[in-house]
Design a protein around this motif. Structure first.
Motif, PDB file in Angstrom:
ATOM      1  N   GLY A   1      -0.222  12.791   6.161  1.00 39.08           N
ATOM      2  CA  GLY A   1      -1.308  13.499   5.546  1.00 39.08           C
ATOM      3  C   GLY A   1      -1.489  13.197   4.262  1.00 39.08           C
ATOM      4  O   GLY A   1      -1.975  14.042   3.357  1.00 39.08           O
ATOM      5  N   GLY A   2      -1.161  11.750   3.871  1.00 40.92           N
ATOM      6  CA  GLY A   2      -1.588  11.408   2.432  1.00 40.92           C
ATOM      7  C   GLY A   2      -0.256  11.609   1.411  1.00 40.92           C
ATOM      8  O   GLY A   2       0.740  11.809   1.952  1.00 40.92           O
ATOM      9  N   THR A   3      -0.439  11.432   0.116  1.00 43.07           N
ATOM     10  CA  THR A   3       0.571  11.200  -0.652  1.00 43.07           C
ATOM     11  C   THR A   3       1.461  12.226  -0.949  1.00 43.07           C
ATOM     12  O   THR A   3       2.584  12.081  -0.861  1.00 43.07           O
ATOM     13  CB  THR A   3      -0.033  10.585  -2.092  1.00 43.07           C
ATOM     14  N   GLU A   4       0.716  13.454  -1.411  1.00 33.43           N
ATOM     15  CA  GLU A   4       1.786  14.522  -1.785  1.00 33.43           C
ATOM     16  C   GLU A   4       2.473  15.123  -0.507  1.00 33.43           C
ATOM     17  O   GLU A   4       3.839  15.219  -0.572  1.00 33.43           O
ATOM     18  CB  GLU A   4       0.757  15.679  -1.933  1.00 33.43           C
TER      19      GLU A   4
ATOM     20  N   CYS B   1       0.873  -1.295   0.018  1.00 30.34           N
ATOM     21  CA  CYS B   1      -0.071  -0.075   0.133  1.00 30.34           C
ATOM     22  C   CYS B   1       0.947   1.270  -0.028  1.00 30.34           C
ATOM     23  O   CYS B   1       0.322   2.362  -0.357  1.00 30.34           O
ATOM     24  CB  CYS B   1      -0.925  -0.061   1.093  1.00 30.34           C
TER      25      CYS B   1
ATOM     26  N   LEU C   1       2.238   2.796   5.273  1.00 32.04           N
ATOM     27  CA  LEU C   1       0.963   3.480   5.069  1.00 32.04           C
ATOM     28  C   LEU C   1       0.483   3.829   6.392  1.00 32.04           C
ATOM     29  O   LEU C   1       0.025   5.006   6.511  1.00 32.04           O
ATOM     30  CB  LEU C   1       0.086   2.371   4.315  1.00 32.04           C
TER      31      LEU C   1
ATOM     32  N   ILE D   1       2.569   7.589   5.814  1.00 31.91           N
ATOM     33  CA  ILE D   1       1.645   8.073   4.931  1.00 31.91           C
ATOM     34  C   ILE D   1       0.584   8.792   5.617  1.00 31.91           C
ATOM     35  O   ILE D   1       0.093   9.940   5.505  1.00 31.91           O
ATOM     36  CB  ILE D   1       1.252   7.265   3.713  1.00 31.91           C
ATOM     37  N   GLN D   2      -0.163   7.885   6.468  1.00 34.26           N
ATOM     38  CA  GLN D   2      -1.360   8.391   7.299  1.00 34.26           C
ATOM     39  C   GLN D   2      -1.178   9.418   8.340  1.00 34.26           C
ATOM     40  O   GLN D   2      -1.964  10.142   8.787  1.00 34.26           O
ATOM     41  CB  GLN D   2      -2.330   7.074   7.779  1.00 34.26           C
TER      42      GLN D   2
ATOM     43  N   LEU E   1      -2.734  11.386  -8.910  1.00 32.58           N
ATOM     44  CA  LEU E   1      -1.527  10.982  -8.288  1.00 32.58           C
ATOM     45  C   LEU E   1      -0.673  10.032  -8.830  1.00 32.58           C
ATOM     46  O   LEU E   1       0.722  10.168  -8.715  1.00 32.58           O
ATOM     47  CB  LEU E   1      -2.065  10.435  -6.894  1.00 32.58           C
TER      48      LEU E   1
ATOM     49  N   ASP F   1      -5.995  12.596  -1.707  1.00 33.06           N
ATOM     50  CA  ASP F   1      -6.084  11.136  -1.966  1.00 33.06           C
ATOM     51  C   ASP F   1      -7.777  10.706  -1.798  1.00 33.06           C
ATOM     52  O   ASP F   1      -7.919   9.419  -2.321  1.00 33.06           O
ATOM     53  CB  ASP F   1      -5.353   9.972  -0.843  1.00 33.06           C
TER      54      ASP F   1
ATOM     55  N   ALA G   1       3.770   1.480  -1.844  1.00 32.61           N
ATOM     56  CA  ALA G   1       4.604   1.323  -3.072  1.00 32.61           C
ATOM     57  C   ALA G   1       4.671   2.434  -3.941  1.00 32.61           C
ATOM     58  O   ALA G   1       5.585   2.782  -4.431  1.00 32.61           O
ATOM     59  CB  ALA G   1       4.434  -0.251  -3.823  1.00 32.61           C
ATOM     60  N   THR G   2       3.507   2.880  -4.473  1.00 37.60           N
ATOM     61  CA  THR G   2       3.429   3.846  -4.966  1.00 37.60           C
ATOM     62  C   THR G   2       3.899   5.160  -4.770  1.00 37.60           C
ATOM     63  O   THR G   2       4.674   5.765  -5.472  1.00 37.60           O
ATOM     64  CB  THR G   2       1.749   4.286  -5.691  1.00 37.60           C
ATOM     65  N   VAL G   3       3.844   5.406  -3.464  1.00 31.92           N
ATOM     66  CA  VAL G   3       4.548   6.551  -2.862  1.00 31.92           C
ATOM     67  C   VAL G   3       5.884   6.386  -2.880  1.00 31.92           C
ATOM     68  O   VAL G   3       6.801   7.278  -3.369  1.00 31.92           O
ATOM     69  CB  VAL G   3       4.002   6.771  -1.436  1.00 31.92           C
TER      70      VAL G   3
ATOM     71  N   ARG H   1      -7.706  15.619   6.277  1.00 34.88           N
ATOM     72  CA  ARG H   1      -6.338  15.261   6.294  1.00 34.88           C
ATOM     73  C   ARG H   1      -5.641  14.868   5.258  1.00 34.88           C
ATOM     74  O   ARG H   1      -4.697  15.273   4.830  1.00 34.88           O
ATOM     75  CB  ARG H   1      -6.027  14.559   7.584  1.00 34.88           C
ATOM     76  N   MET H   2      -6.462  14.197   4.279  1.00 31.13           N
ATOM     77  CA  MET H   2      -5.837  13.411   3.058  1.00 31.13           C
ATOM     78  C   MET H   2      -6.943  13.522   1.933  1.00 31.13           C
ATOM     79  O   MET H   2      -7.179  12.988   1.116  1.00 31.13           O
ATOM     80  CB  MET H   2      -6.177  11.914   3.388  1.00 31.13           C
TER      81      MET H   2
ATOM     82  N   TYR I   1      -1.290   6.674  -8.965  1.00 30.38           N
ATOM     83  CA  TYR I   1      -1.390   5.131  -8.651  1.00 30.38           C
ATOM     84  C   TYR I   1      -1.989   3.986  -9.653  1.00 30.38           C
ATOM     85  O   TYR I   1      -2.265   4.739 -10.784  1.00 30.38           O
ATOM     86  CB  TYR I   1      -2.396   5.182  -7.593  1.00 30.38           C
TER      87      TYR I   1
ATOM     88  N   GLU J   1       1.791  -0.234  -9.369  1.00 27.66           N
ATOM     89  CA  GLU J   1       2.381  -0.966  -8.471  1.00 27.66           C
ATOM     90  C   GLU J   1       1.478  -1.879  -7.801  1.00 27.66           C
ATOM     91  O   GLU J   1       1.857  -2.707  -6.825  1.00 27.66           O
ATOM     92  CB  GLU J   1       2.979  -0.138  -7.271  1.00 27.66           C
ATOM     93  N   GLU J   2       0.111  -1.638  -7.969  1.00 25.03           N
ATOM     94  CA  GLU J   2      -0.765  -2.466  -6.920  1.00 25.03           C
ATOM     95  C   GLU J   2      -1.454  -3.800  -7.641  1.00 25.03           C
ATOM     96  O   GLU J   2      -2.504  -4.312  -7.377  1.00 25.03           O
ATOM     97  CB  GLU J   2      -1.930  -1.300  -6.647  1.00 25.03           C
TER      98      GLU J   2
ATOM     99  N   ARG K   1       7.408   4.830  -5.037  1.00 25.26           N
ATOM    100  CA  ARG K   1       8.020   5.175  -6.652  1.00 25.26           C
ATOM    101  C   ARG K   1       7.941   6.653  -6.887  1.00 25.26           C
ATOM    102  O   ARG K   1       8.868   7.103  -7.681  1.00 25.26           O
ATOM    103  CB  ARG K   1       7.058   4.347  -7.458  1.00 25.26           C
ATOM    104  N   LEU K   2       6.824   7.317  -6.542  1.00 26.37           N
ATOM    105  CA  LEU K   2       6.705   8.605  -6.850  1.00 26.37           C
ATOM    106  C   LEU K   2       8.159   9.373  -6.130  1.00 26.37           C
ATOM    107  O   LEU K   2       8.531  10.515  -6.743  1.00 26.37           O
ATOM    108  CB  LEU K   2       5.550   9.282  -6.232  1.00 26.37           C
TER     109      LEU K   2
ATOM    110  N   CYS L   1      -4.434   4.367   0.623  1.00 29.83           N
ATOM    111  CA  CYS L   1      -4.216   4.805  -0.711  1.00 29.83           C
ATOM    112  C   CYS L   1      -3.932   3.861  -1.656  1.00 29.83           C
ATOM    113  O   CYS L   1      -3.229   2.944  -1.490  1.00 29.83           O
ATOM    114  CB  CYS L   1      -2.784   5.589  -0.741  1.00 29.83           C
TER     115      CYS L   1
ATOM    116  N   ARG M   1      -8.918   4.657   7.762  1.00 30.65           N
ATOM    117  CA  ARG M   1      -7.552   5.123   8.306  1.00 30.65           C
ATOM    118  C   ARG M   1      -7.022   6.121   7.283  1.00 30.65           C
ATOM    119  O   ARG M   1      -6.077   6.855   7.453  1.00 30.65           O
ATOM    120  CB  ARG M   1      -6.748   3.964   8.900  1.00 30.65           C
ATOM    121  N   GLY M   2      -7.331   5.825   5.898  1.00 33.46           N
ATOM    122  CA  GLY M   2      -6.824   6.444   4.821  1.00 33.46           C
ATOM    123  C   GLY M   2      -5.863   5.807   3.929  1.00 33.46           C
ATOM    124  O   GLY M   2      -4.540   5.874   4.133  1.00 33.46           O
TER     125      GLY M   2
END
Ligand code: CA
Ligand code: CA
Ligand code: CA
Ligand code: CA
Ligand code: CA
Lengths: 505, 505
Positions: free
Chosen positions: A231-234, A131, A200, A227-228, B489, B449, A133-135, B445-446, B491, B494-495, A137-138, B425, B422-423
């Motif tokens: 506050g998320g991906t960005e 969960c 995650l 990540i949680q 974003l 996403d 993995a994409t972050v 917060r997210m 995604y 990878e998933e 890679r980014l 991604c 929980r959030g």
């Protein structure tokens, strides 16, 4: 071996030679040795008369016994050779082997604070779970865009090593246990100057618990990011870039210095094997591992299903009983593992193997085991356990290449040597991976992917000993920074494959 | 539900309400209903007096029976409510459910030659084995550099979906079988305009055998490439770029046309659940699935370990005995699977669940099952099997999100709706994936996403029915091309995680 010969002698003690071409009856092999019958390519012929019940030697080791008298120049195969379980007094084993003459060798490596030595100098992004993995890679993609790594010639790059596990698994089960051991080995790997571990937040493989239990402490070179919590991906990608930027200067400051070959730990792999793997690349790599062991370094043999049924080959080399006992435990574990899978560990020569000239299970396994040379076997490890012993060692793993190599790198391999007949393509950042071709036609066809052509042994343009020296020299040059084919092509981010065999819930 | 209330009524028939805040004793709920004791946030209170032995209803469904008389306004929890296995006459089951009123709905999709409809228009690169993963990645990277996809606005991009399996496995074992079924579903997916399948050559999962057995024929839109046949990495990447270039014009020529909602197949997921998942996002998604079913579309419920012990909830909805029997077979298989893993399928409420207000296993499972609404359950499928039935259907899978969603997309889902507390991604190219937040603080917060805030239900600014309509509308807009957060974003590469549970050799 003389150049251009039609046959190969693998060891001076051998009672057989191997035909490199289809040889008709009447072919004159050498003084006093003429073929009594046709010998197909890859098959064995008797160097001298062999009595019924006498062991037949290949690679200097008995591969079975003659089931009837065999004349000099006769075809040695299933009609006159059979496997007979060896009675190995492995309590003596390797202790009785001739100790290799010490030899000194060195390379230019990155000496780390803990005294270990890197052969590369990477920044790394690891993940606790698919969960994140994409972050990961980014992060690597954005870092490459924002930072001109060409300005830092001592940094080899950034690797994001993602995987497909980390949740939906028993916390005390094999998936999480093996994943954690593997991640710990990478987080600690001397080829990394700095590592982020991206989580995650809600996964079974909790990052803080993982790090605490593995004795990994957050530091300037090792930073967990959740990540949680971010506050998320960005937000996580931004925080990661900031963290990586603080790692650049320390990483760039690392320099190569001369170190002894005792700091070289080489994972041994074969994949996409062919009939020549056991005749050319594997034994040539074994010669190089003997040189490495003599210089104080470490060669790691693995791939337990491929030595199954021929444990005696390794037990005969162990330096002490406990090493042999651990190996036998591994074998028993695999038998039970296969039974639960409704599968089997049958490693007997297949009809295809037999058509190619392989007669017994010992002979087949010898081809794989030959990669580890002939030095005493000093230790046996479980998958991804930190390896500290020197010389030839064993680490349990499946035969599936990416899983096996990932375990070896986690265990501390800072170089991988991978023999291939069919032409496997493979890389395993942060460790370089050398590709050793077993035959010249494949080497020519896939030159861009290969690093050295062991097919020359069959062509008669190099002996096993000469090729062993060339491989050892290439190991040292690669450890010193010379790029491998797979590094030039960009392999190594996709091949991080921790062993996964438990149930997914 | 009135805005700003401190409590939630999930169904008019319910005998309980759920507290949205900690409520002190004496709180006036509505006319004639005053709390006799304090009710913690997330816990249940009795709407009216409940006699001992009487079923307690939540979501309009019995979650257990009163173990003693319960007064109106009392706290309903373990002290007075217990699970009692339901006797479900599932041979009547869903056939007896009220049929939803038909409703018409449409979206703009890509109608393919076989009549199926895509919600996206991707080019794809699949792999037979981990050993071709880097080549797949290099192909996608080079294609993005060489081809200006901005010039082709109807093409959504190129996805390289790699994985970690494909060799070191029994040919007839679960790893290869499930991998092949999954790959076939992706190769055939209507969201792909063209697909390459990149193989190494020597792997257990042989590409030509895989394609033949799956009824996949090489064509202008589906092309296998074998690295060892092409002559290595560089030659394969070049051949792949050439092949992809011939796929561009046909892909670009595809256009969206109005189609009925019967062409929408939605995979239902929950991950990183919290105490509000079962109160807000899951039941709201269920309302949307009821609307989708009424319009002729399909919603796929999965995650068998999360409904374990509460099969009766689904059996009560099956339309015919064979559907129920298949579901029971799946449950038995999972019991055996967990036993072999030395694990268990215990899905009883944990101490944490109980502290959060969940009393019985039925109640816990209801929270997960609520995603599928209340329509009759028309079919049960195994993992990654092609889904053709309409309405609410079931597909077996683990609860681990990427594995479950990968199976649903392989089965034909052209949209995924993923609830998370929980959030989580997540993305799953080539299908878009909507993220439904269960609570407002996490949504805030997210935000980057998430796609929709179902926390509004607990905030009192939207009812379940209103939120269901909004989700259904968002499903149709997304199917018509509106981008999701996870697509913006990046995604989805990878998933791709095919279910893997056999031994690796
Ligand atoms: Ca091998
Ligand atoms: Ca192998
Ligand atoms: Ca990957
Ligand atoms: Ca779930
Ligand atoms: Ca889940």
């Amino acid at each position: 071996m003389a150049a251009g010969q039609d046959w190969l002698k693998l060891n001076d003690r051998d009672s057989v030679l191997v035909a490199l071409n289809d040889l008709p009856a009447g072919t004159r092999i050498e003084d006093g040795l003429v073929l009594g019958e046709a010998i197909p390519r890859g098959h064995k012929l008797a160097r001298h008369a062999i009595a019924q019940g006498e062991p037949v030697l290949k690679f200097g080791i008995p591969i079975g016994v003659a089931t009837r008298p065999i004349a000099a120049g006769a075809h040695v195969h299933t009609q006159n050779l059979a496997f007979q379980p060896m009675k190995v007094n492995w309590r003596l084993g390797g202790a009785a082997l001739p100790q290799p003459a010490r030899r000194s060798a060195s390379f230019e490596g990155f000496r780390r604070a803990d005294g270990r030595v890197g052969t590369r100098n990477y920044l790394g992004v690891l993940t606790t779970v698919n969960c994140s993995a994409t972050v990961a890679r980014l992060i690597a993609d954005r870092f490459r865009r924002e930072v001109d790594l060409a300005a830092y010639p001592t940094i080899d790059g950034i690797a994001s090593l993602t995987h497909q596990q980390g949740c939906g698994a028993r916390g005390d089960g094999p998936n999480i246990t093996l994943l954690r051991r593997t991640l710990a080995g990478y987080a600690n790997h001397p080829n990394f100057a700095g590592v982020l571990v991206v989580a995650l937040g809600c996964e079974d493989n909790q990052v803080h618990d993982f790090m605490a239990k593995a004795g990994l402490h957050p530091s300037e070179r090792l930073k967990p990011l959740v990540i949680q919590e971010e506050g998320g991906t960005e937000a996580t990608v931004r925080a990661a870039i900031d963290a990586l930027k603080t790692m650049i200067e320390p990483a760039a400051a690392a320099t190569r210095t001369p170190v002894g070959a005792e700091h070289l730990t080489v994972g041994l792999q074969c994949g996409g094997s062919d009939g020549f793997s056991g005749l050319t690349a594997n034994p040539a790599l074994g010669r190089a591992v003997d040189l490495l062991a003599a210089a104080g370094g470490t060669g790691i043999l693995s791939e337990t299903p491929e030595i199954y049924g021929a444990e005696s080959l390794l037990l005969a080399r162990v330096t002490e009983p406990a090493v042999g006992e651990t190996l036998i435990e591994l074998i028993r574990w695999w038998e039970e593992h296969a039974r639960k899978d409704d599968g089997s560990l049958d490693n007997n020569p297949s009809p295809g193997n037999k058509a190619g000239g392989i007669t017994t299970i010992l002979e087949k396994s010898l081809g794989a085991v030959a990669k580890s040379g002939s030095s005493p076997l000093t230790a046996v490890y479980r998958y991804a356990e930190p390896i500290t012993a020197k010389g030839a060692v064993y680490m349990d793993s499946p035969g599936y290449d990416p899983v096996s190599a990932t375990g070896q790198v986690a265990a501390g391999a800072n170089l991988v040597c991978f023999t291939t007949g069919r032409g496997s393509c493979f890389g395993c950042k942060p460790a370089p991976s050398l590709k050793l071709a077993t035959n010249t036609p494949m080497y020519q066809r896939m030159k861009g992917d290969m690093d050295i052509n062991c097919g020359e042994i069959a062509d008669g343009t190099a002996t096993l000993d000469e090729m062993g020296e060339r491989i050892f020299d290439l190991m040292l040059r690669t450890a010193s920074g010379e790029k491998t084919s797979s590094e030039r092509l960009g392999y190594g981010d996709e091949e991080f494959v921790p062993w996964n065999y438990g149930a997914t819930y």
